[in-house]
Scaffold this active site. Structure first.
Site, PDB file in Angstrom:
ATOM      1  N   CYS A  97       0.805  -0.608  -0.054  1.00 16.88           N
ATOM      2  CA  CYS A  97       0.235   0.132  -0.143  1.00 16.88           C
ATOM      3  C   CYS A  97       0.821   1.203   0.022  1.00 16.88           C
ATOM      4  O   CYS A  97       1.922   1.306  -0.378  1.00 16.88           O
ATOM      5  CB  CYS A  97      -1.296   0.062   1.269  1.00 16.88           C
ATOM      6  SG  CYS A  97      -0.213   0.102   2.507  1.00 16.88           S
ATOM      7  N   ARG A 157      -2.217  -0.923   5.385  1.00 20.34           N
ATOM      8  CA  ARG A 157      -3.427  -1.506   4.807  1.00 20.34           C
ATOM      9  C   ARG A 157      -2.932  -2.546   4.016  1.00 20.34           C
ATOM     10  O   ARG A 157      -4.030  -3.635   4.090  1.00 20.34           O
ATOM     11  CB  ARG A 157      -3.955  -0.788   3.412  1.00 20.34           C
ATOM     12  CG  ARG A 157      -4.940   0.982   4.320  1.00 20.34           C
ATOM     13  CD  ARG A 157      -5.130   1.625   3.037  1.00 20.34           C
ATOM     14  NE  ARG A 157      -3.791   2.771   2.733  1.00 20.34           N
ATOM     15  CZ  ARG A 157      -4.187   3.996   1.406  1.00 20.34           C
ATOM     16  NH1 ARG A 157      -5.263   3.637   0.211  1.00 20.34           N
ATOM     17  NH2 ARG A 157      -2.723   3.744   1.088  1.00 20.34           N
TER      18      ARG A 157
END
Length: 148
Positions: A108, A113
């Site tokens: 990410c 994430r």
């Protein structure tokens, strides 16, 4: 982080019935048998350095999975990356349709994430997952190539 801290964190996550992220070399954790709970899933993926990630990305059989937003992806991404936004409502549905026999290199922007995505993919029984902890920012900082 010490082994004691990791074990304490894992025990607390287990007590709270939370998923536990581990490196593949770490022991598998499971819920106590007396809970009558569903069997636990070993959440396992390996964190790689930028250099290790780049070396694996050179193997075109591996899939570079960019889990940032489409807008972030369009602004710049790793060459050959596939975009699948981990925050999109249909992430699990789209992820479930991916080929589980492939190796996935997940990243990410900075590494938060991608951990969530790796955990979700583990729950979907993807066995070969690699995470880039520093994300796209670490990739760029290391002077690696970017496509737009």
């Amino acid at each position: 982080m010490s082994l004691f801290a990791v074990a304490s964190w894992a025990a607390e996550a287990q007590r709270l019935d939370a998923p536990v992220a581990t490196n593949s070399s770490a022991p598998k954790l499971s819920r106590p048998a007396e809970t009558n709970a569903a069997p636990s899933i070993n959440i396992a993926f390996q964190n790689l350095s930028v250099e290790e990630f780049a070396k694996m990305a050179d193997d075109k059989r591996n899939v570079i999975l960019d889990v940032r937003t489409p807008e972030e992806f369009e602004a710049g991404h790793l060459p050959g990356a596939v975009n699948l936004d981990v925050k999109a409502p249909d992430f699990r549905e789209k992820a479930a349709a991916l080929d589980k026999s492939k190796t996935y290199l997940v990243h990410c922007a900075s590494g938060v994430r991608s951990v969530k995505a790796c955990e979700a993919l583990c729950h979907l029984n993807f066995p070969k997952l690699y995470n880039l902890p520093g994300g796209f920012k670490a990739w760029v900082k290391a002077g690696k190539p970017v496509e737009k």
